[in-house]
Motif scaffolding. Structure first.
Motif, PDB file in Angstrom:
ATOM      1  N   MET A  17       8.943  16.011  51.691  1.00  0.00           N
ATOM      2  CA  MET A  17       8.852  16.925  50.549  1.00  0.00           C
ATOM      3  C   MET A  17       7.450  17.501  50.422  1.00  0.00           C
ATOM      4  N   GLU A  18       6.431  16.662  50.592  1.00  0.00           N
ATOM      5  CA  GLU A  18       5.048  17.102  50.440  1.00  0.00           C
ATOM      6  C   GLU A  18       4.624  18.004  51.581  1.00  0.00           C
ATOM      7  N   ARG A  19       5.003  17.627  52.788  1.00  0.00           N
ATOM      8  CA  ARG A  19       4.507  18.386  53.947  1.00  0.00           C
ATOM      9  C   ARG A  19       5.221  19.708  54.123  1.00  0.00           C
ATOM     10  N   PHE A  20       6.547  19.722  53.855  1.00  0.00           N
ATOM     11  CA  PHE A  20       7.324  20.932  54.124  1.00  0.00           C
ATOM     12  C   PHE A  20       7.754  21.663  52.858  1.00  0.00           C
ATOM     13  N   SER A  21       7.273  21.205  51.708  1.00  0.00           N
ATOM     14  CA  SER A  21       7.557  21.863  50.425  1.00  0.00           C
ATOM     15  C   SER A  21       9.061  22.032  50.209  1.00  0.00           C
TER      16      SER A  21
END
Length: 203
Positions: free
Chosen positions: A160-164
């Motif tokens: 979730m954080e890396r690929f939004s």
């Protein structure tokens, strides 16, 4: 399980005892041996795939040999058992209702060591041992489930954080990877967590 082994050791005629479990993939494990001998003979049975414990665990309720010197059912096992000084053996199937087969095994150094009373006592102790085995499996499964849940949650968060992406999308990525590679989601999550944890791609 250790208590079942000790009680069997005190049963009339018994010199030693243990519990043998066999998983669906043919993995043999010895538990609560009262001496080194039962585990050694379990290894022999694992090596050759034969013996009273194997028979009892697989499809028999009670497997018994009153004199191994005259036993013909398990030639490889019998040779090693007699060489170790064992003359009598009785194995009781553990009804675990799971993918793990098991047997409570009682050994004696003299022939005709186990009478009907000893067999009856052994059957009662086998029921207690089966409960212990099943309880142990449930605890292991619970611990595994908690670890897997944490891994999946960690991997989702990193994706979730890396690929939004949202939580549902992150989980869908893990599921798709699992289906494509025929690998459990938890294993994919562990790999994903490591890969994502490396940081942005370096070009």
């Amino acid at each position: 399980m250790a208590e079942s082994g000790r009680k069997c050791r005190r049963a009339e005629g018994a010199d030693s005892a243990d519990i043998l479990t066999i998983t669906g993939r043919g993995k043999y494990d010895s538990f609560a041996p009262t001496s080194a001998l039962p585990a050694e003979l379990d290894s022999v049975q694992a090596q050759f795939g034969e013996g009273p414990c194997v028979d009892a665990a697989a499809d028999g309720s009670v497997t018994r040999s009153d004199d191994l010197e005259n036993e013909r059912r398990w030639p490889q096992f019998t040779r090693e058992a007699v060489r170790s000084g064992v003359r009598s053996i009785v194995s009781f199937r553990l009804y675990t209702h799971s993918h793990v087969a098991g047997a409570l095994n009682v050994l004696a150094m003299k022939a005709h060591a186990f009478g009907d009373e000893a067999v009856t006592v052994g059957e009662v102790l086998a029921a207690h041992a089966a409960i212990a085995v099943t309880s142990g499996q449930r605890e292991t499964q619970l611990r595994s489930a908690l670890v897997n849940r944490d891994l999946i949650g960690q991997a989702k968060g990193m994706l979730m954080e890396r690929f939004s992406v949202g939580a549902d999308q992150a989980f869908e990525i893990l599921v798709k990877l699992s289906q494509t590679s025929n690998t459990p989601v938890a294993a994919i999550a562990a790999i994903a967590a490591k890969v994502v944890g490396l940081g942005p791609d370096r070009r």
